[in-house]
Structure formats: C-alpha cells, structure tokens
Design an enzyme around this catalytic site. Structure first.
Site, PDB file in Angstrom:
ATOM      1  CE1 TYR A 167      75.450  49.138 138.309  1.00  0.00           C
ATOM      2  CE2 TYR A 167      74.896  49.647 136.047  1.00  0.00           C
ATOM      3  CZ  TYR A 167      75.337  50.052 137.287  1.00  0.00           C
ATOM      4  OH  TYR A 167      75.651  51.375 137.490  1.00  0.00           O
ATOM      5  N   GLY A 180      70.713  54.133 131.442  1.00  0.00           N
ATOM      6  CA  GLY A 180      71.225  53.454 132.632  1.00  0.00           C
ATOM      7  C   GLY A 180      70.677  52.041 132.668  1.00  0.00           C
ATOM      8  CD  GLU A 217      79.501  50.168 140.132  1.00  0.00           C
ATOM      9  OE1 GLU A 217      79.910  49.372 139.279  1.00  0.00           O
ATOM     10  OE2 GLU A 217      78.329  50.524 140.249  1.00  0.00           O
ATOM     11  N   GLY A 249      72.265  58.915 127.854  1.00  0.00           N
ATOM     12  CA  GLY A 249      72.557  57.482 127.777  1.00  0.00           C
ATOM     13  C   GLY A 249      71.500  56.698 128.537  1.00  0.00           C
TER      14      GLY A 249
END
Ligand code: A2P
Length: 285
Positions: free
Chosen positions: A58, A24, A120, A22
């Site tokens: 993020y 990031g 998280e 994947g």
C-alpha cells in the site's frame, strides 16, 4: 454476543483475539496525498478503532506505524491494545523470503511485532526488486510456489459467502472480509459492472429505521455474523461513522433480508491475473 465500542473482539483458535471492526488503509498512492494515512489512523484510534489493516504494497505502512507509535507515545493506547495485520506481497512467497520480508515490514512500521501476517494474494510473482515484475511484453511474470495458508475473503451483503462461512464456523476459523462497503469502485481493479452496494434500497431503508447509513447497516450485518470487517476510509467523518455500529442491532428478520441481497458477484475479481495457475476465484469457495 454483546458487541460494544470498547469490547468487540472475537476469539481466535490460537488463544488470541481480533476486533470485529478494523480500519482498511489501501488508497491509490498516485491519488492520495502523503500524510492522509497517518492522519486517518490517528483519527481512527481516537475514535476507538483498535484494529488496523495494512500492507507493504500500500506504500503507506510507514504512516500506519508512525500513527500507532504516536498514539502510544501520547499515552492513549498501549501496543497490546492494537491489532495490526500486515501482508506478504506476491514477489516474496518463497519460504526463505517470508521472514526477511516480515522483518522489513517491522522496520518500516518501527514496531516489534505484527498481530497477523497474511498472504496478500495466493498468486506468486517472480521474486526480486520489482513489485510488479514484467516481461518485455509488459506481462506480469508469475512464479510457482507451494501455497498453504489462510487467506482473506471478500465479504459483504452482495457476496455473503454462506458456504465458506459455514465451513469456517465448523473449523473454528474467523473470516476477515475485505471490501465490506463494496470498494472504492476504482475501475483499474474493481468490477464496476456490479451495482454499488451502498445505493442498495434495502440497506438504505433499514438504515432509515435506525437513523444509520447504508454503510453502517452493511458493517453491522457483517459483525453480527461474526465476520471481521476492515472498511477503508481516509475521511474523518466517515472513519467515525463506520465506528458507530455498536449502538444498534439488526433483527433476525433484517439479517435474513440482507442475506437475501446476495448476488454472488465479486467486486475484486483481478481478472488481469486470471491466467495465473493459482488464480483463486474460479474455485467454488
Ligand atoms: P473514503 O476514504 O473517501 O471515505 P471498502 O472498505 O469496501 O473497500 O470501501 C472503501 C471505499 O468506501 C472508499 O472509497 C471510502 O472512501 C468509501 N467509504 C468509506 N466509508 C464510507 C461511508 N461510511 N459511506 C460512504 N463511503 C464510504
């Protein structure tokens, strides 16, 4: 397992599946131009990535959502082709906040669902508007919660986690390894005293044999062990490079050589929060 660019999903025990590779998407928001995440996710989807790892914290989740939606509108992908993982931030751990927080994420993404939603970090902070709530001395205000959920694990050739991997294999749990390339080495959150993974002579020597980089060898090592990886890159060439790991395979001997590189050192130690009652990295697993 025959891993190809088009087919590299592994089954999950709930009947769903997750692509082993994947993208990031964490990049320091202060240092990253707006729009880089949008462009990178679009480049990644064009390159063949079907798994995107993001988070509310993020500050670029809206760009991830936009990229996915644009690629759907173009007809390149369908929503169900993409595996998106979002994350519950530390200030939203109380059970009654989980659903509204997820709904907020869906609004930010402008998508109907996420494929995976994880905690998280297992260290709760005081709920409220501040993402990093602080007391008058500038110290983060912690919060107590009852923690019971799956959680991501740092995993790469310098931190191979044999015991955890065996435990998870026995219990049919797939690991997603963050920092598979050894992080950006940003000293505000990374233990930079540990040596840079991608300079490792063994990874580079093996890479030379296959005409691959140390990064590609490190990623191939993980997916060959069944560990999902989410290398972050916002650089078009490196996004594509990190996807070119399905046209070679490591021999058993090479896998063993790389396993032997384990140094049991974490790049992401988060020592600034080590006095949190749920600080996770003192436990053996
Ligand atoms: P960039 O975004 O400029 O490519 P991790 O996924 O382990 O956290 O590592 C991410 C860091 O590694 C980022 O700083 C990223 O920078 C860099 N990176 C990503 N892919 C590669 C690669 N193929 N070779 C070298 N560095 C890479």
């Amino acid at each position: 397992m025959n891993l190809t660019a088009e087919s590299h999903r592994v089954p999950l025990n709930d009947g769903n599946s997750i692509p082993l590779l994947g993208l990031g998407t964490y990049a320091d928001p202060q240092k990253t131009p707006k729009g880089s995440c949008l462009e990178s996710v679009k480049i990644a989807i064009d390159a063949g990535y079907r798994h995107i790892d993001g988070a509310f914290v993020y500050y670029n989740e809206h760009e991830v959502g936009q990229a996915i939606r644009e690629k759907i509108a173009e007809g390149r992908i369908k929503r169900e082709d993409i595996f998106y993982c979002g994350k519950l931030w530390n200030t939203c751990h109380p059970p009654e906040l989980v659903r509204p927080t997820l709904e907020k994420t869906l609004k930010i993404l402008q998508l109907d669902y996420v494929d995976l939603y994880i905690i998280e970090l297992p260290m709760a902070f005081k709920p409220g508007d501040a993402i990093y709530p602080k007391d008058e001395n500038g110290k983060i205000i912690y919060h107590e919660t009852d923690l019971c959920a799956t959680w991501e694990v740092e995993c790469h050739p310098y931190f191979t986690q044999p015991k955890l991997l065996e435990f998870c294999r026995q219990h049919d749990i797939v690991i997603v390894g963050y920092s598979p390339l050894g992080t950006s080495r940003d000293e505000t959150w990374v233990n930079v005293s540990s040596p840079p993974l991608l300079k490792d002579p063994v990874l580079n020597a093996i890479g030379k044999k296959y005409n691959k980089t140390a990064a590609q060898v490190a990623l191939r090592f993980s997916i060959q062990r069944g560990v999902v990886v989410i290398p972050k890159s916002f650089n078009p060439q490196r996004i594509r490079e990190n996807f070119q790991i399905f046209d070679f395979s490591l021999t058993e001997k090479e896998m063993k050589e790389i396993e032997a590189l384990n140094k049991n050192v974490r790049y992401v130690e988060l020592l600034m929060w080590r006095d949190h009652p749920e600080y996770p990295f003192s436990d053996e697993y």
